[in-house]
Design an enzyme around this catalytic site. Sequence first.
Site, PDB file in Angstrom:
ATOM      1  N   CYS A  93       1.346  28.223 -75.761  1.00 46.48           N
ATOM      2  CA  CYS A  93       1.027  28.616 -77.143  1.00 46.48           C
ATOM      3  C   CYS A  93       2.152  29.419 -77.795  1.00 46.48           C
ATOM      4  CB  CYS A  93      -0.254  29.440 -77.185  1.00 46.48           C
ATOM      5  SG  CYS A  93      -1.743  28.496 -76.815  1.00 46.48           S
ATOM      6  N   ASP A 117      11.081  35.280 -72.329  1.00 48.17           N
ATOM      7  CA  ASP A 117      11.325  34.481 -73.530  1.00 48.17           C
ATOM      8  C   ASP A 117      11.243  33.020 -73.084  1.00 48.17           C
ATOM      9  OD1 ASP A 117      12.480  32.953 -75.542  1.00 48.17           O
ATOM     10  OD2 ASP A 117      14.050  34.413 -75.975  1.00 48.17           O
ATOM     11  N   VAL A 118      10.337  32.251 -73.681  1.00 48.04           N
ATOM     12  CA  VAL A 118      10.144  30.871 -73.213  1.00 48.04           C
ATOM     13  C   VAL A 118      11.411  30.023 -73.336  1.00 48.04           C
ATOM     14  CG1 VAL A 118       7.633  30.701 -73.501  1.00 48.04           C
ATOM     15  CG2 VAL A 118       9.137  30.190 -75.449  1.00 48.04           C
ATOM     16  N   LEU A 155      -3.983  32.113 -80.688  1.00 44.83           N
ATOM     17  CA  LEU A 155      -4.559  30.976 -79.959  1.00 44.83           C
ATOM     18  C   LEU A 155      -4.402  31.153 -78.452  1.00 44.83           C
ATOM     19  CD1 LEU A 155      -3.250  28.019 -82.208  1.00 44.83           C
ATOM     20  CD2 LEU A 155      -5.281  29.455 -82.502  1.00 44.83           C
ATOM     21  N   TYR A 160      10.242  23.532 -88.467  1.00 50.42           N
ATOM     22  CA  TYR A 160       8.960  23.684 -87.756  1.00 50.42           C
ATOM     23  C   TYR A 160       8.359  22.303 -87.452  1.00 50.42           C
ATOM     24  CZ  TYR A 160       4.279  25.568 -86.779  1.00 50.42           C
ATOM     25  OH  TYR A 160       3.085  25.899 -86.188  1.00 50.42           O
ATOM     26  N   ASP A 192       4.470  36.184 -72.109  1.00 48.94           N
ATOM     27  CA  ASP A 192       4.729  36.457 -73.532  1.00 48.94           C
ATOM     28  C   ASP A 192       5.954  37.346 -73.633  1.00 48.94           C
ATOM     29  OD1 ASP A 192       4.403  37.414 -76.362  1.00 48.94           O
ATOM     30  OD2 ASP A 192       2.469  36.426 -76.183  1.00 48.94           O
ATOM     31  N   PHE A 251      -5.336  28.143 -88.621  1.00 46.46           N
ATOM     32  CA  PHE A 251      -6.197  29.026 -87.833  1.00 46.46           C
ATOM     33  C   PHE A 251      -6.010  30.484 -88.235  1.00 46.46           C
ATOM     34  CE2 PHE A 251      -8.383  26.833 -84.316  1.00 46.46           C
ATOM     35  CZ  PHE A 251      -8.042  25.540 -84.659  1.00 46.46           C
ATOM     36  N   SER A 255       1.355  21.060 -84.024  1.00 45.74           N
ATOM     37  CA  SER A 255       0.786  21.574 -85.281  1.00 45.74           C
ATOM     38  C   SER A 255       0.525  20.349 -86.134  1.00 45.74           C
ATOM     39  CB  SER A 255       1.809  22.476 -85.986  1.00 45.74           C
ATOM     40  OG  SER A 255       1.508  22.571 -87.377  1.00 45.74           O
ATOM     41  N   SER A 311      -1.491  36.941 -78.039  1.00 47.96           N
ATOM     42  CA  SER A 311      -1.930  36.930 -79.440  1.00 47.96           C
ATOM     43  C   SER A 311      -2.596  35.601 -79.790  1.00 47.96           C
ATOM     44  CB  SER A 311      -0.686  37.132 -80.320  1.00 47.96           C
ATOM     45  OG  SER A 311      -0.992  37.044 -81.688  1.00 47.96           O
TER      46      SER A 311
END
Length: 254
Positions: free
Chosen positions: A85, A57-58, A17, A160, A36, A193, A147, A15
Amino acid sequence: MLIDGQVALVTGGGSGLGAATARNLAARGARVAILDFAIDKSQAVAAEIGGIALQADVSDEAAVGAAFDAAAAHFGSAPRIVVSCAGIGLAARIVGRENKLSFDVFEKTLRVNLFGTYNVMSHAAARMGDLDPLYGGERGVIVNTASVAFEDGQLGQAAYAASKGAIASMCLPAAREFARTGIRVMAIAPGLFYTPMMEGLPPEVAEKIAANIPFPPRLGDPQEYAMLAEQIITNPFLNGTTIRLDGAVRLPPK
Ligand SMILES: NC(=O)c1ccc[n+]([C@@H]2O[C@H](COP(=O)([O-])OP(=O)(O)OC[C@H]3O[C@@H](n4cnc5c(N)ncnc54)[C@H](O)[C@@H]3O)[C@@H](O)[C@H]2O)c1
């Protein structure tokens, strides 16, 4: 590093970026593995670009290691290009209504965004270190995604911003550690974005956000992120720092 012919792994490549980056790397001749959580989306992108989709799952250390092994087995080489990402953008006040605390949001956000990026970076570097050096001694490039909230987090973004701040902060020590094996580490700090994260917003909210962006006065195009990732990969002197990609936006308090 020349992208053509290299093995690349992009997390969150199903998805936004990550998908734009996977498509661009494939267009430049890379063989791309997409890691992903959402296997249906990553399979669709992989089919389009002749790559492979790996579900993981990262934040799951063992699952990330298994995905790297699967990519190496499929392509015959560990990835030399890794772009992280995968991430989530939960929002919550530290102390919410009726004194409800948001430790759950903090923990989940750090687990996916920070621990996930760390997992991917560590598994990537361990394998890149065993590859033969290329021209100039380079063995690999790791691009992480912070970010602009790492510097100007808004109200509700404590978790975040903390996760993205840590991604920016670990870039230099990681680059220093991996220097002896010829692995560069960079981070991109995107502004706002136009991705599925944003597509769900009502038009008036999206317009209000875009009005804060000095120039160009619009949301970023994921292809612009992919262009910077490409420049980082190909430019051997970029290392150990975080680049804002934001049209000069500075997020207001809320
Ligand atoms: N879109 C923006 O404006 C913006 C701005 C600044 C930073 N970012 C960051 O850029 C990155 C990509 O954002 P995007 O807008 O493309 O988001 P997106 O939601 O479009 O894509 C994120 C992808 O990550 C995957 N993912 C989420 N959690 C995962 C997990 N635990 N394991 C594996 N995969 C997982 C999702 O399935 C999805 O495919 C994120 O880290 C985000 O924080 C985005």
